[in-house]
Design an enzyme around this catalytic site. Structure first.
Site, PDB file in Angstrom:
ATOM      1  N   VAL A   1       5.275  14.688  -0.996  1.00 45.49           N
ATOM      2  CA  VAL A   1       5.629  13.291  -1.261  1.00 45.49           C
ATOM      3  C   VAL A   1       4.405  12.463  -1.676  1.00 45.49           C
ATOM      4  O   VAL A   1       3.266  12.866  -1.474  1.00 45.49           O
ATOM      5  CB  VAL A   1       6.313  12.649  -0.034  1.00 45.49           C
ATOM      6  CG1 VAL A   1       7.580  13.400   0.315  1.00 45.49           C
ATOM      7  CG2 VAL A   1       5.373  12.635   1.170  1.00 45.49           C
ATOM      8  N   GLU A   2       4.685  11.279  -2.234  1.00 48.33           N
ATOM      9  CA  GLU A   2       3.665  10.343  -2.732  1.00 48.33           C
ATOM     10  C   GLU A   2       2.719  11.008  -3.733  1.00 48.33           C
ATOM     11  O   GLU A   2       1.507  10.787  -3.710  1.00 48.33           O
ATOM     12  CB  GLU A   2       2.883   9.709  -1.574  1.00 48.33           C
ATOM     13  CG  GLU A   2       3.712   8.745  -0.747  1.00 48.33           C
ATOM     14  CD  GLU A   2       2.895   7.942   0.247  1.00 48.33           C
ATOM     15  OE1 GLU A   2       1.658   8.048   0.233  1.00 48.33           O
ATOM     16  OE2 GLU A   2       3.502   7.214   1.037  1.00 48.33           O
ATOM     17  N   GLY A   3       3.265  11.831  -4.604  1.00 52.31           N
ATOM     18  CA  GLY A   3       2.469  12.532  -5.611  1.00 52.31           C
ATOM     19  C   GLY A   3       2.182  13.944  -5.156  1.00 52.31           C
ATOM     20  O   GLY A   3       1.439  14.147  -4.192  1.00 52.31           O
TER      21      GLY A   3
END
Length: 812
Positions: free
Chosen positions: A500-502
């Site tokens: 998540v988040e990249g």
């Protein structure tokens, strides 16, 4: 002979001038004086002397700015303009997001340590400390993670109520709206503590305090939006989620296909101009229970109701859950970690323009809003969760490895296990150092975009390694899930943080160095800005200054890299004179080598460097290793430089700087231009590879700090929940570890006076204790103590088992 000595001294003096990075005019004057003195004293050969004077004339001509621009800077700028790729608005927003902090110093090749030393240490206010000691501890005591993950697939109602009532969703909301308004460091510490107890709970608390409605409202919302939503969010009356990722777009969030078309429609019984939204989102945390949906979409105005522009760009809005057309409520199950997460779809959802966060003036500004907040947010939630899990893993594994015996020896004393535990301790220390120092910088006003990417990638990857190591040491104890398993769910959750988040793969390959090389380099962004300047005269003048500054910078770093590699940086001046001095010097050395390699890569590969992701990733690893090593040194300083932690500091710095060396070496081995690779090898590794990974002897000292109940062990695990309430297995491990120092001499007495002499015939320890008591080998008190200790240890070693029906998942 004298002439040769003077020639060597002359060359050394010139190299020293380059090493000290003098301005062009100062360098030219100094070179002139040195050359005259050299000519008089050494009487060099005419050809050599002539070449030197030609070089001197060239230096003086370069100081004539108009001539320099006409012959060099102007033509070079025109060629540079042709080669420079176009930059979209989204790329520019991402590039300009946040601030440049310590990572910028590492790009200079000569970091100013005063900047890092001046950074304030992280501190918790009395209110924040009271929250950690009070509500946060209470919440940890309410958690039964097996009940949450296996039976309920959710937090129990009383936990939800407690989280809402005590402001766990309101840590970033200002007090004037009813929030807690905690510092970034305190916010991070709360998540560290919760993550060591329950990933589900930590994730649930993290999301409302991360990138989402509350944060976007605080920074960009209208006063009306703030006054309406923030108090409700702070009280837990509204549950937020933020919908960004969809089936067609993951890490490439700038390519969102979801749309909001400007049109007329009915809203609360009247016709207004609004947005018709169509979207498909997934992986949205808190979506199944959210009451208000933050939504990112591309805003279009095909009927020109707002102006001439059709594509207004990515926009963020807040949409109530009950708005007609929204489909919400179904859940994903991310690796059996049942935090509320699920898809959201919307078909022809109509909402007024007032739903845009920040109002109509912020239409099309959504991407900038997101990347600006991610520059801070990625330093907090995922690194904190990873650090909390690692702390708990080290705390548990150190104790377990002391208590669990094989071949009459604690498994922690086996050399192979010992080195694994040392790695766990060292990585956990790096993670906590990076987390605490970087969040303190945020509290001091920084918005460190590149360190956010470094922490997101490296701290979560280190968390993965610590989890793997903890599982290896525990063996079957870690594998068998149940109420007494304190590792399994955390181990399962690791890929979530990686993704998540990249996604970590793209963060390493594209973001850390890709963003850092332009944003943090002292000259590259200045050159790019000058080339794009509409005022040609001003642009040429600025490009000239940046270009010649860049040339001098590159030459200086080449010299600095070469000389520090030759001397192993022993003579480099750094602000530290104690036992950590050499690590400051090594960072200086690798900083110069990294800056030189960066310039060569950009010069020879140009725009192709963006496609050479393996080169970019390795250069990013070098930058990350230097940044993390700097954080370790600063963290040790912030903690008061405890002498007993020096083995961990040494292990961490040695591991990181060894990785910096190895990644630089890999860059050279795989560099496409082999001639330039040979030049870089000469100037970066003239003595070969001279830096070594931590020694086994050092690993033994590090492991010993957590295999015993030491002050260092307590400091390393200061946020681990260790209260005995609720059958907390980590508390039981610590209690047993504290008894081990007394129990082990008694166990030795059994072996020496009983087993080896043949007086004890029982095969199991309880039987041996009973026999030893009868035979007088152990006193009644000793036997009672050892029996109680063995009972505690066996309770910790034993694993859960179930009737078959108990393992069936609840529900239809």
């Amino acid at each position: 002979m004298i002439g040769a000595i003077i020639t060597v001294l002359f060359v050394a003096a010139v190299l020293y001038l380059a090493y000290r990075r003098l301005p062009l005019l100062s360098f030219t004057i100094a070179f002139t004086v040195l050359l005259i003195a050299y000519s008089v004293l050494a009487n060099p050969a005419p050809l050599w002397q002539g070449l030197l004077y030609l070089l001197l004339i060239g230096f003086w001509l370069l100081n004539v700015r108009m001539l320099r621009i006409a012959l060099i800077s102007g033509p070079f700028m025109r060629a540079y303009r042709r080669l420079l790729p176009s930059m979209s608005d989204t790329e520019r927003d991402a590039l300009e997001a946040g601030t440049v902090w310590w990572e910028g110093e590492l790009f200079t090749g000569n970091p100013d340590w005063r900047k890092l030393q001046a950074a304030p240490p992280p501190r918790l206010s009395p209110e924040e400390q009271a929250f950690l000691d009070g509500p946060c501890n209470t919440l940890c005591g309410m958690i039964d993670d097996f009940d949450i993950t296996h039976r309920r697939a959710d937090l129990p109602p009383e936990v939800w109520d407690f989280i809402k009532a005590h402001g766990f969703f309101a840590m970033i909301i200002p007090k004037r709206y009813g929030g807690l308004e905690f510092s970034t460091y305190a916010h991070s510490c709360v998540l560290v503590k919760l993550a060591g107890r329950s990933v589900t709970c930590a994730s649930t608390v993290a999301v409302p305090n991360s990138l989402g409605p509350a944060e976007l409202l605080v920074h960009y919302g209208t006063e009306e939006q703030k006054n309406h939503y923030l108090p409700r969010l702070a009280r837990g009356e509204e549950i937020p989620c933020f919908a960004l990722t969809g089936p067609r777009v993951g890490s490439d969030a700038a390519s969102i296909p979801d749309t909001g078309v400007v049109c007329r429609g009915l809203w609360q019984g009247r016709e207004v101009i609004g947005l018709k939204l169509n979207f498909s989102k997934r992986y949205i945390t808190l979506a199944p229970i959210a009451t208000v949906v933050g939504l990112a979409f591309r805003m279009l105005d095909p009927e020109h109701l707002l102006g001439e522009k059709v594509d207004l760009g990515i926009t963020c809005a807040l949409i109530p859950r009950d708005t007609p057309g929204i489909e919400i409520g179904r859940r994903h199950l991310p690796l059996n970690i049942p935090f509320q997460n699920g898809p959201i779809q919307g078909r022809d959802v109509f909402a007024p323009l007032e739903c845009i966060i920040g109002g109509l003036k912020m239409a099309g500004s959504g991407w900038r809003m997101l990347v600006e907040q991610l520059s801070v947010g990625r330093c907090i939630s995922l690194p904190a969760n990873a650090a909390g899990g690692a702390m708990a893993g080290v705390f548990a594994t150190g104790a377990y490895a002391r208590l669990r015996r094989q071949f009459n020896t604690p498994i922690g004393r086996f050399e192979g296990v010992e080195q694994v535990i040392a790695r766990m301790v060292g990585l956990s220390y790096i993670m906590d150092a990076a987390r605490s120092v970087t969040t303190a910088a945020i509290d001091a006003g920084e918005k460190p975009a590149v360190p956010a990417a470094i922490l997101k990638y490296h701290v979560t990857e280190m968390g993965r390694r610590v989890a793997n190591d903890a599982m290896d040491v525990h063996g079957g104890k870690g594998i068998m899930l149940g109420p007494n398993n304190y590792l399994g769910r955390a181990y399962q959750s690791i890929p979530i943080a990686i993704t998540v988040e990249g996604a970590n793969l793209l963060t390493r390959s594209l973001i850390i160095f890709g963003q850092g090389a332009i944003r943090c380099h002292p000259y590259v962004l200045r050159e790019m800005t000058a080339v794009r300047d509409a005022d040609r005269r001003r642009g040429v003048a600025e490009f000239d200054r940046a270009l010649f500054g860049h040339i001098g910078f590159a030459i200086s770093n080449a010299v600095r890299s070469f000389l520090m590699a030759l001397t192993i940086a022993r003579f480099e001046r750094v602000p530290e004179s104690g036992p950590t001095r050499r690590y400051y010097q090594h960072i200086e050395r690798f900083s110069a080598s990294f800056a030189f390699a960066t310039d060569i890569a950009m010069l020879t590969l140009g725009g192709y460097l963006k496609k050479k992701e393996t080169i970019s990733a390795r250069l990013g690893d070098v930058l990350s290793a230097m940044y993390l090593a700097s954080m370790v040194l600063k963290h040790h300083d912030n903690e008061g430089r405890p002498e007993e932690e020096l083995p961990i500091v040494e292990w961490a710095c040695r591991e990181l700087l060894y990785q910096a060396q190895e990644q630089l070496h890999s860059v050279l081995r795989n560099f496409p231009n082999r001639g330039m690779a040979a030049l870089m090898r000469l100037l970066i590794f003239p003595r070969g590879l001279t830096y070594f990974a931590p020694a086994d002897r050092l690993g033994r000292r590090v492991a010993d700090l957590v295999l015993n109940s030491t002050q260092t062990r307590a400091r390393l695990s200061r946020f681990v929940y260790r209260a005995a309430e609720g059958g907390n297995p980590l508390a039981a491990l610590q209690q047993a570890l504290e008894l081990a120092a007394t129990a082990e001499p008694l166990e030795k007495k059994l072996r020496v006076e009983g087993q080896k002499t043949g007086r004890l015939t029982a095969l199991d320890l309880p039987g041996q204790i009973e026999q030893a008591q009868r035979l007088g080998i152990l006193s009644d008190e000793e036997a009672g103590f050892l029996a109680d200790y063995d009972r505690r240890v066996m309770q910790l070693i034993n694993v859960d088992d179930f009737a078959s029906g108990e393992l069936a998942a609840a529900g239809p």
